[in-house]
Design a protein around this motif. Structure first.
Motif, PDB file in Angstrom:
ATOM      1  N   UNK A 191      23.208  11.741   2.159  1.00 35.93           N
ATOM      2  CA  UNK A 191      24.444  12.503   2.271  1.00 35.93           C
ATOM      3  C   UNK A 191      25.011  12.289   3.665  1.00 35.93           C
ATOM      4  N   UNK A 192      26.333  12.112   3.739  1.00 32.54           N
ATOM      5  CA  UNK A 192      27.002  12.042   5.025  1.00 32.54           C
ATOM      6  C   UNK A 192      28.067  13.124   5.085  1.00 32.54           C
ATOM      7  N   UNK A 193      28.335  13.579   6.304  1.00 33.65           N
ATOM      8  CA  UNK A 193      29.345  14.608   6.510  1.00 33.65           C
ATOM      9  C   UNK A 193      30.649  14.190   5.838  1.00 33.65           C
ATOM     10  N   UNK A 194      31.273  15.135   5.137  1.00 38.39           N
ATOM     11  CA  UNK A 194      32.532  14.856   4.438  1.00 38.39           C
ATOM     12  C   UNK A 194      32.347  14.516   2.972  1.00 38.39           C
ATOM     13  N   UNK A 195      31.141  14.072   2.602  1.00 35.27           N
ATOM     14  CA  UNK A 195      30.855  13.804   1.190  1.00 35.27           C
ATOM     15  C   UNK A 195      30.497  15.113   0.483  1.00 35.27           C
ATOM     16  N   UNK A 196      30.511  15.076  -0.837  1.00 36.02           N
ATOM     17  CA  UNK A 196      30.049  16.213  -1.633  1.00 36.02           C
ATOM     18  C   UNK A 196      28.594  15.957  -1.995  1.00 36.02           C
ATOM     19  N   UNK A 220      15.673  14.629   6.789  1.00 36.57           N
ATOM     20  CA  UNK A 220      16.153  15.673   7.687  1.00 36.57           C
ATOM     21  C   UNK A 220      17.610  15.986   7.391  1.00 36.57           C
ATOM     22  N   UNK A 221      17.958  17.242   7.601  1.00 35.76           N
ATOM     23  CA  UNK A 221      19.326  17.733   7.469  1.00 35.76           C
ATOM     24  C   UNK A 221      19.818  17.996   8.882  1.00 35.76           C
ATOM     25  N   UNK A 222      20.952  17.391   9.248  1.00 37.06           N
ATOM     26  CA  UNK A 222      21.454  17.596  10.606  1.00 37.06           C
ATOM     27  C   UNK A 222      22.972  17.562  10.627  1.00 37.06           C
ATOM     28  N   UNK A 239      18.596  20.063   0.494  1.00 38.52           N
ATOM     29  CA  UNK A 239      19.965  19.804   0.056  1.00 38.52           C
ATOM     30  C   UNK A 239      20.892  20.534   1.012  1.00 38.52           C
ATOM     31  N   UNK A 240      22.167  20.258   0.940  1.00 35.84           N
ATOM     32  CA  UNK A 240      23.167  21.103   1.598  1.00 35.84           C
ATOM     33  C   UNK A 240      23.577  22.093   0.512  1.00 35.84           C
ATOM     34  N   UNK A 242      30.618  18.339   2.575  1.00 35.16           N
ATOM     35  CA  UNK A 242      29.482  18.759   3.393  1.00 35.16           C
ATOM     36  C   UNK A 242      29.808  18.691   4.877  1.00 35.16           C
ATOM     37  N   UNK A 243      29.200  19.569   5.622  1.00 33.57           N
ATOM     38  CA  UNK A 243      29.296  19.544   7.075  1.00 33.57           C
ATOM     39  C   UNK A 243      28.052  18.890   7.680  1.00 33.57           C
ATOM     40  N   UNK A 244      27.160  18.389   6.821  1.00 38.66           N
ATOM     41  CA  UNK A 244      25.863  17.890   7.252  1.00 38.66           C
ATOM     42  C   UNK A 244      25.603  16.461   6.785  1.00 38.66           C
ATOM     43  N   UNK A 245      24.535  15.918   7.327  1.00 38.41           N
ATOM     44  CA  UNK A 245      23.974  14.630   6.918  1.00 38.41           C
ATOM     45  C   UNK A 245      22.556  14.889   6.405  1.00 38.41           C
TER      46      UNK A 245
END
Length: 190
Positions: free
Chosen positions: A39-44, A57-59, A80-81, A91-94
């Motif tokens: 997952x990258x920031x901005x994706x769902x 890791x979630x960051x 997950x986010x 998402x605001x996370x990676x």
């Protein structure tokens, strides 16, 4: 293939063979190379991930451009986010692999089908989320009530193998200080 997940579920509830078979048809396995993103920031966020092998890791990236790790997931942990996953919003996370990793994914579009076919899993996920929330609250308490050195020693005492396993930069980020400070703490031991 799904034995680790089924063993984890059995810690909270019992599934019949038929329920395990039903669930296995609704799951997806994913292999992720070290440093690759789920997952990258901005994706769902489209899935909830159970780690079979490896570490995720979630960051997020803070206003200074530094990575801030807020969660790790190793074998038998979920990640997950939750906001992005539940509400299907950006998402605001990676989510990144800290090691070569294998996961079992529950895709969002199948979640309700899984819960309707196997109602026991709603209880399972409620209990897992309660444990995760409790751990998150304790972590926040430690961030505010312990010195950086105390946080490191406490975490090292609880998870010594994990401290050796993940890159120093990621561990420092998770514990709320710089990699240089972590080096100083470790140097004191020797």
């Amino acid at each position: 293939m799904y034995s680790a997940l089924f063993a984890h579920i059995k810690r909270f509830t019992h599934l019949s063979e038929e329920e395990e078979l039903t669930l296995s048809h609704l799951l997806k396995t994913v292999a992720v190379k070290k440093k690759a993103y789920l997952l990258e920031q901005g994706q769902i966020c489209r899935a909830n991930y159970f780690v079979v092998k490896g570490c995720l890791r979630l960051f997020f990236i803070d206003i200074k451009g530094a990575e801030q790790t807020i969660q790790f997931a190793i074998e038998n942990w979920w990640i997950t986010d939750h906001t992005s996953y539940q509400f299907q919003q950006s998402s605001q996370f990676f989510i990144q692999a800290a090691e070569d990793t294998e996961v079992i994914a529950i895709e969002h579009h199948l979640q309700e089908e899984i819960f309707s076919k196997i109602p026991k899993l709603e209880r399972y996920f409620r209990l897992v989320l309660q444990k995760a929330h409790q751990a998150s609250q304790v972590r926040i308490k430690y961030l505010y009530s312990q010195t950086a050195e105390e946080r490191y020693h406490h975490f090292n005492k609880l998870f010594p193998e994990f401290v050796q396993r993940i890159p120093q930069k990621m561990l420092a980020s998770y514990l709320g200080f710089t990699p240089e400070f972590l080096s100083k703490i470790r140097a004191k031991k020797g």
